[in-house]
Design an enzyme around this catalytic site. Sequence first.
Site, short mmCIF file in Angstrom:
data_model
loop_
_atom_site.label_atom_id
_atom_site.label_comp_id
_atom_site.label_asym_id
_atom_site.label_seq_id
_atom_site.Cartn_x
_atom_site.Cartn_y
_atom_site.Cartn_z
N SER A 178 0.83 -1.31 -0.01
CA SER A 178 0.00 0.10 0.02
C SER A 178 0.79 1.38 -0.07
CB SER A 178 -0.84 -0.09 1.27
OG SER A 178 -1.28 1.38 1.42
N HIS B 255 -1.45 -1.13 -4.30
CA HIS B 255 -2.53 -0.89 -3.46
C HIS B 255 -2.79 0.53 -3.23
CE1 HIS B 255 -6.16 -2.07 -0.82
NE2 HIS B 255 -5.64 -1.16 -0.01
N ASP C 79 -4.69 3.37 -1.32
CA ASP C 79 -5.96 3.74 -0.37
C ASP C 79 -6.46 5.22 -0.69
OD1 ASP C 79 -6.01 1.45 1.05
OD2 ASP C 79 -4.08 1.82 1.61
N MET D 167 -9.07 7.89 0.31
CA MET D 167 -9.73 8.23 1.46
C MET D 167 -10.12 9.56 1.37
SD MET D 167 -7.35 6.74 4.65
CE MET D 167 -6.73 5.03 4.44
N HIS E 199 -8.54 1.23 -3.56
CA HIS E 199 -9.35 0.73 -2.47
C HIS E 199 -10.06 2.01 -2.17
CE1 HIS E 199 -9.57 -0.58 2.06
NE2 HIS E 199 -10.74 -0.17 1.52
N MET F 220 -12.20 4.44 -0.48
CA MET F 220 -13.02 4.41 1.10
C MET F 220 -13.60 6.02 0.89
SD MET F 220 -9.90 3.03 3.40
CE MET F 220 -8.63 2.91 1.95
N MET G 185 -11.20 -6.52 5.22
CA MET G 185 -10.63 -5.63 6.18
C MET G 185 -10.18 -6.17 7.40
SD MET G 185 -10.03 -3.02 4.19
CE MET G 185 -9.27 -1.96 5.64
N ASP H 31 -6.51 -6.87 4.10
CA ASP H 31 -5.80 -5.66 4.31
C ASP H 31 -5.99 -5.09 5.63
OD1 ASP H 31 -5.05 -3.05 3.71
OD2 ASP H 31 -6.70 -2.44 2.95
C1 DX5 Z 1 -6.24 1.33 5.96
C2 DX5 Z 1 -5.80 0.84 4.40
C3 DX5 Z 1 -4.62 -0.18 4.49
C4 DX5 Z 1 -3.14 0.31 5.06
C5 DX5 Z 1 -2.46 -1.19 5.37
O1 DX5 Z 1 -7.23 1.86 6.12
O2 DX5 Z 1 -6.79 0.29 3.75
O3 DX5 Z 1 -4.41 -0.75 3.13
O4 DX5 Z 1 -2.58 1.20 4.34
O5 DX5 Z 1 -1.36 -0.44 6.06
P1 DX5 Z 1 -0.68 -1.68 7.08
O6 DX5 Z 1 -0.48 -2.94 6.25
O7 DX5 Z 1 0.54 -0.95 7.75
O8 DX5 Z 1 -1.88 -2.12 8.12
ZN ZN Z 2 -6.41 -0.42 1.83
#
Ligand code: DX5
Ligand code: ZN
Length: 231
Positions: A10, A35, A37, A39, A68, A70, A142, A180
């Site tokens: 990620s 990946h 993220d 947000m 991903h 969010m 998750m 994840d």
């Molecule tokens: C959390 C994200 C993850 C996160 C994972 O909201 O969706 O993808 O970056 O990070 P680690 O591997 O450090 O838990």
């Molecule tokens: Zn993620």
Amino acid sequence: MFGEVKIAPSILSGNFMDMERDIRMLEAAGADIIHVDVMDGHFVPNLTIGVPFVKQLRAITQLPIDVHLMISNPLEQIDWYLDAQPDYVSVHIEAVPDEDQLHGLLRHIRKRGAHPVLTLKPDMPIEALDPFIEDVDMILVMSVYPGFSGQSYIEGSEDRVGYVARLAAQRNPNLLIEVDGGVNADRTAGLVCAQGADVLVAGSGVFAASDPAAAVSAIRVAGEAAQPAGE
Ligand code: DX5
Ligand code: ZN
């Protein structure tokens, strides 16, 4: 389910001031997927990156891109992201409460050439996925509350992976299962792969390592070693 384990670092844990260097590092490290993220500061408390980042990432790497989402309003924004040509797009079940609309959204993602992925927060009953299992190419389980990297794995998340694996065996045998949050080589990669996880997201576990290539490989080896014998 049970075969090669893919590693999806990620980039949330990367260096935002030098992202291209990090992408080249991940390519050299043997990462299988990147990946991303996304947000929006509303669906989750944190705010990260969006469409321009995904477009620019697409322009500089051949690695599959896994977005991903969010965000609170995927129905309104999905085409912006699909225009950036990601390989996988995950939407949260909580963000589209209407079942027909969610079926339609997943079909739309596929029609536009990406693999549809459905995901859900750790406190959403896992059975909420049932009506959509044939609509998707991957389920993202998750194992932390979405919002931040570096959180600890929520114990018992592997049972949710096992549930999805059993459902997939009956209704969508080619389904991939991604996990994840808090995935590490020491323990949790093994826990989830023993239950059928195929794709492991790893943020801090890769970027905080002194040797990220060794970290990618250690997570993969730990996951594959935990798969039941004979699978
Ligand atoms: C959390 C994200 C993850 C996160 C994972 O909201 O969706 O993808 O970056 O990070 P680690 O591997 O450090 O838990
Ligand atoms: Zn993620």
